[in-house]
Design a protein around this motif. Structure first.
Motif, mmCIF file in Angstrom:
data_model
loop_
_atom_site.group_PDB
_atom_site.id
_atom_site.type_symbol
_atom_site.label_atom_id
_atom_site.label_comp_id
_atom_site.label_asym_id
_atom_site.label_seq_id
_atom_site.Cartn_x
_atom_site.Cartn_y
_atom_site.Cartn_z
ATOM 1 N N PRO A 26 0.822 -1.215 0.000
ATOM 2 C CA PRO A 26 0.000 0.000 0.000
ATOM 3 C C PRO A 26 0.858 1.267 0.000
ATOM 4 O O PRO A 26 1.952 1.277 0.555
ATOM 5 C CB PRO A 26 -0.811 -0.098 1.289
ATOM 6 N N VAL A 27 0.331 2.309 -0.635
ATOM 7 C CA VAL A 27 0.981 3.615 -0.661
ATOM 8 C C VAL A 27 -0.026 4.646 -0.135
ATOM 9 O O VAL A 27 -1.232 4.428 -0.205
ATOM 10 C CB VAL A 27 1.433 4.026 -2.084
ATOM 11 N N VAL A 28 0.483 5.735 0.393
ATOM 12 C CA VAL A 28 -0.372 6.855 0.773
ATOM 13 C C VAL A 28 -0.199 7.896 -0.324
ATOM 14 O O VAL A 28 0.845 8.544 -0.406
ATOM 15 C CB VAL A 28 -0.007 7.421 2.165
ATOM 16 N N PRO A 29 -1.194 8.024 -1.203
ATOM 17 C CA PRO A 29 -1.070 8.954 -2.328
ATOM 18 C C PRO A 29 -0.890 10.391 -1.853
ATOM 19 O O PRO A 29 -1.357 10.766 -0.775
ATOM 20 C CB PRO A 29 -2.401 8.801 -3.067
ATOM 21 N N ASP A 30 -0.217 11.175 -2.683
ATOM 22 C CA ASP A 30 -0.037 12.589 -2.388
ATOM 23 C C ASP A 30 -0.202 13.389 -3.672
ATOM 24 O O ASP A 30 -0.435 12.838 -4.743
ATOM 25 C CB ASP A 30 1.319 12.847 -1.726
ATOM 26 N N GLN A 31 -0.073 14.700 -3.550
ATOM 27 C CA GLN A 31 -0.290 15.580 -4.689
ATOM 28 C C GLN A 31 0.700 15.310 -5.820
ATOM 29 O O GLN A 31 0.341 15.394 -6.999
ATOM 30 C CB GLN A 31 -0.219 17.037 -4.245
ATOM 31 N N ASP A 32 1.941 14.980 -5.499
ATOM 32 C CA ASP A 32 2.930 14.691 -6.540
ATOM 33 C C ASP A 32 2.518 13.477 -7.364
ATOM 34 O O ASP A 32 2.707 13.447 -8.579
ATOM 35 C CB ASP A 32 4.310 14.478 -5.931
ATOM 36 N N LEU A 33 1.953 12.468 -6.725
ATOM 37 C CA LEU A 33 1.478 11.288 -7.442
ATOM 38 C C LEU A 33 0.336 11.666 -8.388
ATOM 39 O O LEU A 33 0.296 11.218 -9.533
ATOM 40 C CB LEU A 33 1.031 10.200 -6.458
ATOM 41 N N VAL A 34 -0.575 12.517 -7.926
ATOM 42 C CA VAL A 34 -1.689 12.950 -8.775
ATOM 43 C C VAL A 34 -1.168 13.775 -9.951
ATOM 44 O O VAL A 34 -1.616 13.605 -11.085
ATOM 45 C CB VAL A 34 -2.748 13.730 -7.970
ATOM 46 N N GLY A 68 -7.642 15.910 5.839
ATOM 47 C CA GLY A 68 -7.496 15.074 7.020
ATOM 48 C C GLY A 68 -6.073 14.588 7.214
ATOM 49 O O GLY A 68 -5.188 14.850 6.404
ATOM 50 N N GLU A 69 -5.874 13.866 8.311
ATOM 51 C CA GLU A 69 -4.537 13.382 8.650
ATOM 52 C C GLU A 69 -4.589 11.939 9.119
ATOM 53 O O GLU A 69 -5.632 11.442 9.536
ATOM 54 C CB GLU A 69 -3.942 14.250 9.762
ATOM 55 N N ASN A 70 -3.438 11.315 9.071
ATOM 56 C CA ASN A 70 -3.240 9.952 9.560
ATOM 57 C C ASN A 70 -4.281 8.988 8.970
ATOM 58 O O ASN A 70 -4.514 9.014 7.777
ATOM 59 C CB ASN A 70 -3.221 9.931 11.083
ATOM 60 N N GLU A 71 -4.908 8.167 9.822
ATOM 61 C CA GLU A 71 -5.851 7.157 9.335
ATOM 62 C C GLU A 71 -7.103 7.776 8.733
ATOM 63 O O GLU A 71 -7.836 7.122 7.998
ATOM 64 C CB GLU A 71 -6.257 6.201 10.470
ATOM 65 N N ALA A 125 -16.368 12.311 -5.565
ATOM 66 C CA ALA A 125 -16.020 10.934 -5.216
ATOM 67 C C ALA A 125 -14.879 11.014 -4.213
ATOM 68 O O ALA A 125 -14.030 11.909 -4.303
ATOM 69 C CB ALA A 125 -15.603 10.153 -6.448
ATOM 70 N N GLN A 126 -14.865 10.102 -3.247
ATOM 71 C CA GLN A 126 -13.842 10.144 -2.202
ATOM 72 C C GLN A 126 -13.286 8.760 -1.942
ATOM 73 O O GLN A 126 -13.960 7.753 -2.149
ATOM 74 C CB GLN A 126 -14.425 10.689 -0.897
ATOM 75 N N MET A 127 -12.045 8.766 -1.432
ATOM 76 C CA MET A 127 -11.372 7.525 -1.077
ATOM 77 C C MET A 127 -10.612 7.751 0.231
ATOM 78 O O MET A 127 -9.862 8.726 0.354
ATOM 79 C CB MET A 127 -10.375 7.140 -2.184
ATOM 80 N N LEU A 128 -10.804 6.858 1.177
ATOM 81 C CA LEU A 128 -10.033 6.887 2.410
ATOM 82 C C LEU A 128 -8.634 6.374 2.093
ATOM 83 O O LEU A 128 -8.480 5.272 1.561
ATOM 84 C CB LEU A 128 -10.712 6.008 3.462
ATOM 85 N N ILE A 129 -7.603 7.174 2.371
ATOM 86 C CA ILE A 129 -6.233 6.794 1.982
ATOM 87 C C ILE A 129 -5.264 6.733 3.153
ATOM 88 O O ILE A 129 -4.106 6.364 2.975
ATOM 89 C CB ILE A 129 -5.666 7.774 0.924
#
Length: 176
Positions: A26-34, A68-71, A125-129
């Motif tokens: 798993p990865v935690v997506p960020d703005q650079d990935l987008v 949001g932050e963390n989980e 649309a939303q995704m918990l990341i």
């Protein structure tokens, strides 16, 4: 982390050269990935005053936001449809978006009525990341959400008979 270009649907341009696969876990997506994904999709984008990414189209803007932050961190793709509608059109708009929301998974569309009575539509649309997601899931979801945002605009034009407005706006003037 990099995105495998072969996993991205082609939006009409040349398919990019294959690159190494991203991480297996798993990865935690960020703005650079987008940003990387939007570049590979050959979509123009800007960063607004609040630091959010936005991809502009002729009649709408799609924002790619992290909140949001963390989980509890959420990735949200929110589309603001710029075509203004009068308050008297709201029942017809609600019927069109209710039909869309029943038949599709995303974006879920709702209305926003401004103080002047102008009604605009917003899709989301939303995704918990926060705990991480697979890179493949993130890429395929984001691409699907962008395509669905475009498709909703087409749906609205067809459902409300806005083709005539579009056609008339594209006709050259008679003042030659």
């Amino acid at each position: 982390m990099s995105i495998d270009p072969s996993s991205i649907p082609n939006f009409g341009g040349q398919q990019p050269e294959p690159q190494p696969q991203g991480p297996a876990g798993p990865v935690v997506p960020d703005q650079d990935l987008v940003k990387q994904l939007l570049e590979q999709m050959e979509l123009k984008f800007v960063v607004d005053d609040e630091g959010d990414l936005a991809a502009p189209w002729e009649n709408f803007r799609t924002y790619f936001m992290f909140r949001g932050e963390n989980e509890q961190a959420i990735f949200s793709v929110r589309t603001f449809y710029d075509r203004p509608h009068g308050i008297e059109s709201k029942p017809q708009l609600l019927e069109a978006i209710d039909d869309w929301n029943r038949r599709t998974l995303w974006p879920k569309v709702y209305t926003h009525t401004h103080d002047d009575g102008t009604v605009r539509l917003i899709g989301e649309a939303q995704m918990l990341i926060g705990m991480g997601v697979s890179l493949e899931h993130f890429v395929s979801s984001t691409v699907s959400w962008v395509r669905a945002a475009i498709e909703f605009d087409r749906h609205l034009v067809e459902t409300l008979g806005l083709e005539q407005e579009v056609d008339e706006a594209e006709k050259p003037g008679d003042d030659d």
